[in-house]
Design an enzyme around this catalytic site. Structure first.
Site, PDB file in Angstrom:
ATOM      1  CE  LYS A 160      -7.494   3.308   6.095  1.00 27.32           C
ATOM      2  NZ  LYS A 160      -6.777   4.095   5.089  1.00 27.32           N
ATOM      3  CE1 TYR A 209      -5.423  -0.007   7.665  1.00 28.27           C
ATOM      4  CE2 TYR A 209      -7.701  -0.452   8.259  1.00 28.27           C
ATOM      5  CZ  TYR A 209      -6.743  -0.245   7.297  1.00 28.27           C
ATOM      6  OH  TYR A 209      -7.090  -0.259   5.966  1.00 28.27           O
ATOM      7  CB  SER A 233     -11.247   0.357   6.535  1.00 26.52           C
ATOM      8  OG  SER A 233     -11.428  -0.943   7.007  1.00 26.52           O
TER       9      SER A 233
HETATM   10  P1  NAD Z   1      -0.912  -0.781  -0.292  1.00 30.39           P
HETATM   11  O1  NAD Z   1       0.013  -0.934   0.867  1.00 30.39           O
HETATM   12  O2  NAD Z   1      -0.720  -1.682  -1.443  1.00 30.39           O
HETATM   13  O3  NAD Z   1      -0.919   0.719  -0.791  1.00 30.39           O
HETATM   14  C1  NAD Z   1      -0.563   1.811   0.050  1.00 30.39           C
HETATM   15  C2  NAD Z   1       0.441   2.650  -0.731  1.00 30.39           C
HETATM   16  O4  NAD Z   1       0.757   3.822   0.027  1.00 30.39           O
HETATM   17  C3  NAD Z   1       1.760   1.920  -0.985  1.00 30.39           C
HETATM   18  O5  NAD Z   1       2.117   2.085  -2.347  1.00 30.39           O
HETATM   19  C4  NAD Z   1       2.753   2.620  -0.053  1.00 30.39           C
HETATM   20  O6  NAD Z   1       4.073   2.588  -0.575  1.00 30.39           O
HETATM   21  C5  NAD Z   1       2.165   4.015   0.021  1.00 30.39           C
HETATM   22  N1  NAD Z   1       2.472   4.744   1.272  1.00 30.39           N
HETATM   23  C6  NAD Z   1       2.278   4.296   2.536  1.00 30.39           C
HETATM   24  N2  NAD Z   1       2.650   5.241   3.415  1.00 30.39           N
HETATM   25  C7  NAD Z   1       3.069   6.315   2.686  1.00 30.39           C
HETATM   26  C8  NAD Z   1       3.571   7.609   3.041  1.00 30.39           C
HETATM   27  N3  NAD Z   1       3.737   7.985   4.315  1.00 30.39           N
HETATM   28  N4  NAD Z   1       3.909   8.455   2.033  1.00 30.39           N
HETATM   29  C9  NAD Z   1       3.755   8.088   0.735  1.00 30.39           C
HETATM   30  N5  NAD Z   1       3.292   6.878   0.359  1.00 30.39           N
HETATM   31  C10 NAD Z   1       2.959   5.992   1.312  1.00 30.39           C
HETATM   32  O7  NAD Z   1      -2.389  -0.946   0.314  1.00 30.39           O
HETATM   33  P2  NAD Z   1      -3.788  -1.081  -0.425  1.00 30.39           P
HETATM   34  O8  NAD Z   1      -4.347  -2.380  -0.019  1.00 30.39           O
HETATM   35  O9  NAD Z   1      -3.680  -0.720  -1.856  1.00 30.39           O
HETATM   36  O10 NAD Z   1      -4.621   0.020   0.346  1.00 30.39           O
HETATM   37  C11 NAD Z   1      -4.865   1.310  -0.165  1.00 30.39           C
HETATM   38  C12 NAD Z   1      -5.724   2.058   0.840  1.00 30.39           C
HETATM   39  O11 NAD Z   1      -6.968   1.382   1.010  1.00 30.39           O
HETATM   40  C13 NAD Z   1      -5.096   2.136   2.236  1.00 30.39           C
HETATM   41  O12 NAD Z   1      -5.410   3.396   2.785  1.00 30.39           O
HETATM   42  C14 NAD Z   1      -5.800   1.046   3.001  1.00 30.39           C
HETATM   43  O13 NAD Z   1      -5.835   1.317   4.385  1.00 30.39           O
HETATM   44  C15 NAD Z   1      -7.199   1.130   2.393  1.00 30.39           C
HETATM   45  N6  NAD Z   1      -7.968  -0.105   2.552  1.00 30.39           N
HETATM   46  C16 NAD Z   1      -7.532  -1.244   1.950  1.00 30.39           C
HETATM   47  C17 NAD Z   1      -8.269  -2.419   2.113  1.00 30.39           C
HETATM   48  C18 NAD Z   1      -7.816  -3.719   1.466  1.00 30.39           C
HETATM   49  O14 NAD Z   1      -8.485  -4.744   1.690  1.00 30.39           O
HETATM   50  N7  NAD Z   1      -6.747  -3.739   0.682  1.00 30.39           N
HETATM   51  C19 NAD Z   1      -9.446  -2.415   2.868  1.00 30.39           C
HETATM   52  C20 NAD Z   1      -9.847  -1.223   3.468  1.00 30.39           C
HETATM   53  C21 NAD Z   1      -9.111  -0.063   3.282  1.00 30.39           C
END
Ligand code: NAD
Length: 313
Positions: free
Chosen positions: A149, A145, A120
């Site tokens: 990361k 967070y 991120s």
């Molecule tokens: P999200 O919460 O929709 O997806 C995360 C998924 O991981 C979910 O389906 C959740 O059920 C699963 N999960 C969480 N902990 C778990 C565990 N211990 N074991 C198994 N499954 C688990 O979030 P997202 O927005 O799709 O983000 C995906 C990735 O991208 C994340 O790592 C997030 O930090 C990163 N990210 C997202 C953004 C954004 O703007 N959405 C920005 C920067 C980074």
């Protein structure tokens, strides 16, 4: 290719799964459904190209066994809420850094070499407002967070140096779009559904960040994977433009067909402790590889607002 996607039932993960299956790959989703939803994968639940394993990354034995026989791991699972670190101080350590270590150990046991990792922009921390390229440093996150990361990035690089792993680390902008379940757009729509006259806006509304549409994010991750071949590949994944929080509020009001909504700012320059209020990511390295975002930040936001209203979450 056999692709193992952690967090594949989540927002970005389910969009990635759609693309991978459309491209003819076979996918295993490993997800504990804590913030993901099985219905996001409905189109593939009866397909021979998808296996859904409902399990936790903190169960190393299940993780190692399920990962057997895959060629590529895409590691997306994590706590997605930057704010939670304020009250749950071990969350990003366990669900971020330790979960990433478990993924890397499972790969080592299964002799799998390639991993794509969702990092991120928050790893850069509080910066001076300049355009942030991947060589910016030192990277000093101001949220737990972000620390989680950055810990994950360090582990990937260490496993590359020690065990010959190849990694593609992407520092995402704010990702928005179909299947979005959290973030400023969902927050504003939820609040306006409850009270269509006044919208509480965290901070002063001048927070200004790049918003990338989710299909651009998915295509960028896969483009980088097929077009860059270093052992450690590190890229910002972003469009070149930004959008203020007040502009997002205005667009949500327009798209919901509301008028005379009063914006009630909570004040201060940021939404919460650990929030980085203003930044811009330099996508030049990805652009040089031949990838550019299809949508500007404003276009991505508007499209995501329509997606969210259509989904009626
Ligand atoms: P999200 O919460 O929709 O997806 C995360 C998924 O991981 C979910 O389906 C959740 O059920 C699963 N999960 C969480 N902990 C778990 C565990 N211990 N074991 C198994 N499954 C688990 O979030 P997202 O927005 O799709 O983000 C995906 C990735 O991208 C994340 O790592 C997030 O930090 C990163 N990210 C997202 C953004 C954004 O703007 N959405 C920005 C920067 C980074």
């Amino acid at each position: 290719m056999r692709v193992f996607v952690t967090g594949g039932a989540g927002f970005i993960g389910s969009n990635l799964v759609d693309t991978l299956i459309a491209q003819g790959h076979t996918v295993t989703v490993y997800d504990n459904l804590s913030s993901g939803r099985k219905e996001f994968l409905t189109a593939h639940l009866h397909s021979p190209h998808l296996t859904l394993k409902e399990a936790d990354l903190l169960q190393p034995a299940a993780l190692t066994k399920t990962m057997e026989g895959h060629n590529l791991v895409v590691h997306l699972a994590a706590n997605p809420y930057v704010r939670l670190g304020e009250t749950q101080t071990d969350l990003d350590l366990t669900q971020g850094t330790i979960a990433t270590h478990n993924v890397l150990e499972a790969m080592r046991h299964n002799h799998i070499h390639d991993i794509i990792y969702s990092s991120s922009s928050v790893v850069y921390g509080e910066t001076t407002g300049s355009l942030l390229s991947e060589s910016y440093g030192p990277t000093l996150p101001i949220s737990l967070y972000g620390a989680g990361k950055l810990g994950g990035e360090g582990l990937l690089s260490a496993y590359a140096g020690t065990f010959g792993l190849r990694c593609w680390i992407y520092r995402f902008a704010n990702i928005v779009g179909r299947h979005g379940t959290h973030g400023v757009i969902v927050d504003f729509i939820t609040k306006l559904n409850t009270n269509p006259h006044t919208l509480e806006i965290l901070g002063d509304g001048r927070q200004c960040k790049p918003y990338l549409y989710v299909t651009d994010c998915v295509n960028g991750m896969l483009h980088g994977y097929t077009h860059s071949h270093d052992q450690v590949n590190l890229y910002n994944l972003s469009c070149t433009t930004t959008t203020t929080v007040t502009r997002i509020a205005e667009m949500v009001v327009e798209e919901m067909g509301l008028s005379s909504v009063k914006f009630a700012y909570t004040g201060g320059d940021r939404g919460w402790k650990g929030d980085v209020p203003r930044f811009q990511l330099d996508p030049n390295a990805m652009n040089t590889l031949g990838w550019t975002a299809t949508y500007t930040s404003d276009e991505a936001v508007r499209k995501a607002i329509r997606d969210t209203l259509d989904a009626n979450l």
